[in-house]
Design an enzyme around this catalytic site. Sequence first.
Site, short mmCIF file in Angstrom:
data_model
loop_
_atom_site.label_atom_id
_atom_site.label_comp_id
_atom_site.label_asym_id
_atom_site.label_seq_id
_atom_site.Cartn_x
_atom_site.Cartn_y
_atom_site.Cartn_z
CE1 TYR A 50 -4.34 1.52 0.64
CE2 TYR A 50 -2.88 3.26 1.43
CZ TYR A 50 -4.12 2.85 0.99
OH TYR A 50 -5.15 3.76 0.91
CG ASP B 241 -2.95 16.79 -22.65
OD1 ASP B 241 -2.51 15.68 -22.31
OD2 ASP B 241 -4.11 16.95 -23.08
CE LYS C 279 -4.28 8.36 -25.16
NZ LYS C 279 -4.60 9.65 -24.59
CG PHE D 58 -7.71 14.77 -25.74
CD1 PHE D 58 -7.72 14.24 -27.02
CD2 PHE D 58 -8.15 13.99 -24.69
CE1 PHE D 58 -8.14 12.94 -27.24
CE2 PHE D 58 -8.57 12.68 -24.90
CZ PHE D 58 -8.57 12.15 -26.17
C1 LIG Z 1 -5.77 10.33 -24.17
C2 LIG Z 1 -5.55 11.75 -23.90
C3 LIG Z 1 -6.02 12.34 -22.72
C4 LIG Z 1 -6.87 11.60 -21.71
O1 LIG Z 1 -6.27 10.47 -21.23
P1 LIG Z 1 -7.07 9.14 -20.78
O2 LIG Z 1 -6.00 8.24 -20.33
O3 LIG Z 1 -7.81 8.66 -21.97
O4 LIG Z 1 -8.00 9.54 -19.69
C5 LIG Z 1 -5.72 13.67 -22.52
N1 LIG Z 1 -5.04 14.38 -23.42
C6 LIG Z 1 -4.59 13.85 -24.57
C7 LIG Z 1 -3.81 14.69 -25.53
C8 LIG Z 1 -4.84 12.53 -24.85
O5 LIG Z 1 -4.42 12.00 -26.00
#
Ligand SMILES: *Cc1c(COP(=O)(O)O)cnc(C)c1O
Length: 459
Positions: free
Chosen positions: A72, A215, A258, A124
Amino acid sequence: MTKYYAEPFKIKMVEPIKMLTREERIEKIRNAHYNVFYLDSDDVYIDLLTDSGTGAMSANQWAGVMVGDEAYSGSRSYKNLMASAKDIFGYEYFQPVHQGRAAEKVVMPIFLHEGKVAISNMHFDTTRAHVELAGARAIDCVIPEALDTVNYHPFKGNMDIERLKKLIEEYGPENVGMIIITVTNNSAGGQPVSMDNIKKTSEIAKSYNIPVCIDAARYAENAYFIKNREDGYSDKSIKDIAREMFSYADLFTMSAKKDAIINMGGLVGVKNDPELFEVVKARTIPYEGFVSYGGLSGRDIEAMAIGLQEGTDFDYLKYRIGQMEYLAEKLDEAGIAYQSPVGGHAVFLDAKKLLPHIPYYEFPAQALAIELYIEAGIRSCDIGSYMMGNDPDTGEQIESEFEFTRLAVPRRVYTQSHLDVIVEALKAIKERKDTLKGYRITWEPEVLRHFTAKLEPLK
Ligand SMILES: *Cc1c(COP(=O)(O)O)cnc(C)c1O
């Protein structure tokens, strides 16, 4: 001959897929209310719905899953993640969360509330949703070249610097809660942002005392484009480029689904502000769980620590972006328009150009996505007016600047032959494009409607 960079890996495990008959596909998509999110994945042959969380983990990552520490608190996997993230981003503080939008949920309300605005090269969809849920308004400020899908520009994801200054003056710097740089610029077609542009955006933000948040979902793909296209970076490593990119921001939110090549996970990074990090931690605990796991299992955290490193490997990125370039060249030969030059994680087909007879309020990009499924069992999605939804103030359908059908390519999943199937399907659709019809929404929810709305074809 179009160059295809062969995979820098071999296949150790396979997952069977099959193509249904055309009649079966027509029935499946009707039963799915012409919304690709309602399709069963078993009924899809090539799934290009998203590159998010759909990548194939490496043998090393699976080994990491087995040794993940589920303690934890004080877990070894957490320490490994901190070290891996620090090596890549150069920041002091990191907070794992369960995915990108969880990072947004934790971070946005710290900077944004009623009366504030966030300015981004492009928000996004989940980022826009969290800006609005915090009570603020989201303003996009991408360079005008991004709206031209044909002419070459090496960094179509860039912030429009002059307009950014104007917007800050117009709203008043005290009302701009944050400036968000999305790398790569997903909604503009996975288009990269140049180092010079990140730096200039950061200088302007500093001069007004506005925090900069990256982001960061596709930071490694962005770094690869900088290495290939921007003067002075060809000899730098992907990690050196990434570190420089992040040095111009104060914090980042990241979906690790990603470029970190894991199936679930996210991260918040704070450069060097211990007070801000305390607030991030305090907001994480009630929403995501204790700071050392943030909504993830220890095994997920271990896989993220490894995936962050694998995602910055140059040979991997060359193969990865090479897949997009291969698709793009084949589309050029076939005379099918897309956001050009092609982006990092996807080909964004220009449905407005292919289907000029379908107006934005009849969702041309959605129509093309449905046709691709019917043609070859390929699942893609609309990044256009259908996804944009309605204006929160007036309730009117927004006209998107683009009508893209996105072919998002999962990492390390499909081969060259799969890409050829996609190209053949698009060629066949182009032959009968004039017969395609638009769509009408029969039911929709209030936010993020594209996931659950129901549609029907127009007569
Ligand atoms: C996928 C994505 C998000 C959100 O992420 P999740 O893991 O799907 O919640 C935010 N910004 C960008 C540019 C993304 O490609």
